[in-house]
Write a protein that holds these residues in place. Structure first.
Motif, PDB file in Angstrom:
ATOM      1  N   UNK A  70       0.825  -1.189   0.000  1.00 48.91           N
ATOM      2  CA  UNK A  70       0.000   0.000   0.000  1.00 48.91           C
ATOM      3  C   UNK A  70       0.871   1.254   0.000  1.00 48.91           C
ATOM      4  N   UNK A  71       2.036   1.178   0.611  1.00 49.24           N
ATOM      5  CA  UNK A  71       2.968   2.289   0.584  1.00 49.24           C
ATOM      6  C   UNK A  71       3.401   2.607  -0.844  1.00 49.24           C
ATOM      7  N   UNK A  72       3.528   1.562  -1.664  1.00 44.69           N
ATOM      8  CA  UNK A  72       3.883   1.761  -3.071  1.00 44.69           C
ATOM      9  C   UNK A  72       2.779   2.491  -3.816  1.00 44.69           C
ATOM     10  N   UNK A  73       1.520   2.230  -3.442  1.00 43.58           N
ATOM     11  CA  UNK A  73       0.399   2.952  -4.034  1.00 43.58           C
ATOM     12  C   UNK A  73       0.504   4.437  -3.707  1.00 43.58           C
ATOM     13  N   UNK A  74       0.707   4.729  -2.433  1.00 42.14           N
ATOM     14  CA  UNK A  74       0.854   6.123  -2.014  1.00 42.14           C
ATOM     15  C   UNK A  74       1.985   6.807  -2.781  1.00 42.14           C
ATOM     16  N   UNK A 102       3.724  10.740  -6.163  1.00 43.75           N
ATOM     17  CA  UNK A 102       5.005  11.326  -6.593  1.00 43.75           C
ATOM     18  C   UNK A 102       5.523  10.775  -7.913  1.00 43.75           C
ATOM     19  N   UNK A 103       5.458   9.440  -8.112  1.00 36.68           N
ATOM     20  CA  UNK A 103       6.102   8.826  -9.266  1.00 36.68           C
ATOM     21  C   UNK A 103       5.273   8.844 -10.538  1.00 36.68           C
ATOM     22  N   UNK A 104       3.964   8.964 -10.409  1.00 35.93           N
ATOM     23  CA  UNK A 104       3.073   9.042 -11.565  1.00 35.93           C
ATOM     24  C   UNK A 104       3.518  10.199 -12.465  1.00 35.93           C
ATOM     25  N   UNK A 105       3.717   9.963 -13.765  1.00 34.68           N
ATOM     26  CA  UNK A 105       4.145  11.056 -14.650  1.00 34.68           C
ATOM     27  C   UNK A 105       3.140  12.201 -14.731  1.00 34.68           C
ATOM     28  N   UNK A 106       1.904  11.999 -14.321  1.00 37.12           N
ATOM     29  CA  UNK A 106       0.922  13.074 -14.303  1.00 37.12           C
ATOM     30  C   UNK A 106       1.088  14.003 -13.097  1.00 37.12           C
ATOM     31  N   UNK A 135      -1.684  13.882  -0.805  1.00 38.59           N
ATOM     32  CA  UNK A 135      -3.130  13.717  -0.741  1.00 38.59           C
ATOM     33  C   UNK A 135      -3.647  12.905  -1.923  1.00 38.59           C
ATOM     34  N   UNK A 136      -3.043  13.092  -3.079  1.00 40.50           N
ATOM     35  CA  UNK A 136      -3.437  12.312  -4.248  1.00 40.50           C
ATOM     36  C   UNK A 136      -3.101  10.843  -4.031  1.00 40.50           C
ATOM     37  N   UNK A 137      -1.943  10.567  -3.449  1.00 43.60           N
ATOM     38  CA  UNK A 137      -1.590   9.195  -3.124  1.00 43.60           C
ATOM     39  C   UNK A 137      -2.578   8.574  -2.159  1.00 43.60           C
ATOM     40  N   UNK A 138      -3.000   9.329  -1.152  1.00 42.78           N
ATOM     41  CA  UNK A 138      -3.966   8.826  -0.184  1.00 42.78           C
ATOM     42  C   UNK A 138      -5.320   8.576  -0.836  1.00 42.78           C
TER      43      UNK A 138
END
Length: 319
Positions: free
Chosen positions: A192-196, A201-205, A212-215
């Motif tokens: 789940x940490x990888x999802x966050x 942060x890592x999403x190119x968007x 907050x987006x990760x959460x």
């Protein structure tokens, strides 16, 4: 905790709705319900409303006589409203719906995931839970569903709040970009940490780190033996989006006759000029803006969102 209500939507689809009213009365000021991050039907539930073939309506709370129905956006779920909902529950019966293909609601392989289906589901929920006339509060795709329903069934809707949803067509390029984006997801995620980390942060968007987006996305993941997967089917999300990104929605907006508030985040997807044009097109439109907020304005800034929405609700719902 929020109480689950099982409701039959259009075409007999089984939908899950969540009544936040009791939670607001007993947990005023507390944190939002536990995130939906496990394989359980929904972590915000502690009790289920008895259901029958006729979907027995839940009795309204005396302190929350004016009903509000919350509709999340694409890929969201009802619990994304939890923090914002607690500001409504003192005076309103506050219910959030997991729309078809989302959250704990049914995800039929064959659909349909059309605009008509989403609108018909919302109408069915309002009628079967005895909410009419209801105040509809929608975010993104849920806002479009809300104003299309208000245009088609004015008898069901008392007032409307539109949160960061455009009336203009987004176009074919936008749909292709979303198709490409889904292909970049490194799912299943190992933790789940990888999802966050990826969505935050890592999403190119993501232009700058956005925890907050990760959460937000972590709440719509479920654990399987091989890792963490979205609770929704990405192909179904693309199908849902396909039914509205190619068309503009100004005509249906102009047909909304109830009082309507258009709310945008300063850094959201709905620009100020378009939002103000939407207010102009609406027969009874009003405008509010939340500084420092982005697209997920009710999720990231629930108190500021409530401060923007409350005067409007007070004005239209006070006898």
């Amino acid at each position: 905790m929020a109480r689950r209500l099982d409701v039959t939507g259009a075409d007999g689809i089984r939908l899950a709705a969540w009544d936040f009213t009791a939670e607001g009365e007993t947990r005023r000021g507390s944190d939002r319900p536990e995130a939906h991050t496990t394989a359980r039907p929904a972590a915000v539930s502690i009790a289920r409303q008895p259901s029958s073939p006729e979907d027995r309506p839940a009795p309204p709370s005396p302190s929350a006589a004016a009903p509000v129905l919350l509709l999340h956006g694409l890929m969201g779920h009802a619990a994304h409203w939890a923090s914002a909902a607690r500001f409504l529950t003192g005076r309103h019966r506050t219910i959030a719906l997991d729309q078809r293909g989302h959250g704990a609601s049914e995800k039929p392989k064959g659909g349909p995931f059309t605009r008509e289906a989403y609108v018909a589901d919302a109408a069915a929920v309002i009628e079967r839970l005895g909410l009419a006339p209801v105040t509809l509060v929608g975010h993104s795709m849920g806002a479009l569903t809300a104003w299309q329903l208000a245009a088609e069934r004015p008898d069901l809707v008392r007032a409307l709040v539109i949160c960061d949803m455009r009336a203009s067509a987004l176009g074919a390029a936008s749909q292709r970009a979303w198709q490409d984006w889904f292909r970049t997801w490194p799912a299943p995620f190992p933790t789940l940490e990888a999802v966050h980390r990826w969505f935050g942060a890592d999403d190119p968007w993501v232009e700058t780190p956005n925890p907050a987006r990760g959460a937000f996305f972590a709440e719509v993941m479920t654990e399987r033996p091989d890792g963490w997967h979205p609770v929704f089917d990405p192909d179904q999300m693309l199908t849902s989006r396909e039914t509205w990104v190619h068309d503009a929605h100004w005509d249906s907006l102009a047909q909304v006759r109830c009082p309507t508030l258009v709310v945008r985040g300063l850094d959201g997807e709905l620009g100020r000029a378009e939002a103000q044009e939407m207010v102009r097109v609406l027969p009874h439109g009003a405008y509010a803006e939340i500084p420092d907020a982005g697209h997920f304005l009710h999720y990231t800034h629930p108190e500021a969102w409530a401060e923007a929405v409350d005067p409007f609700l007070t004005g239209v719902l006070t006898p």
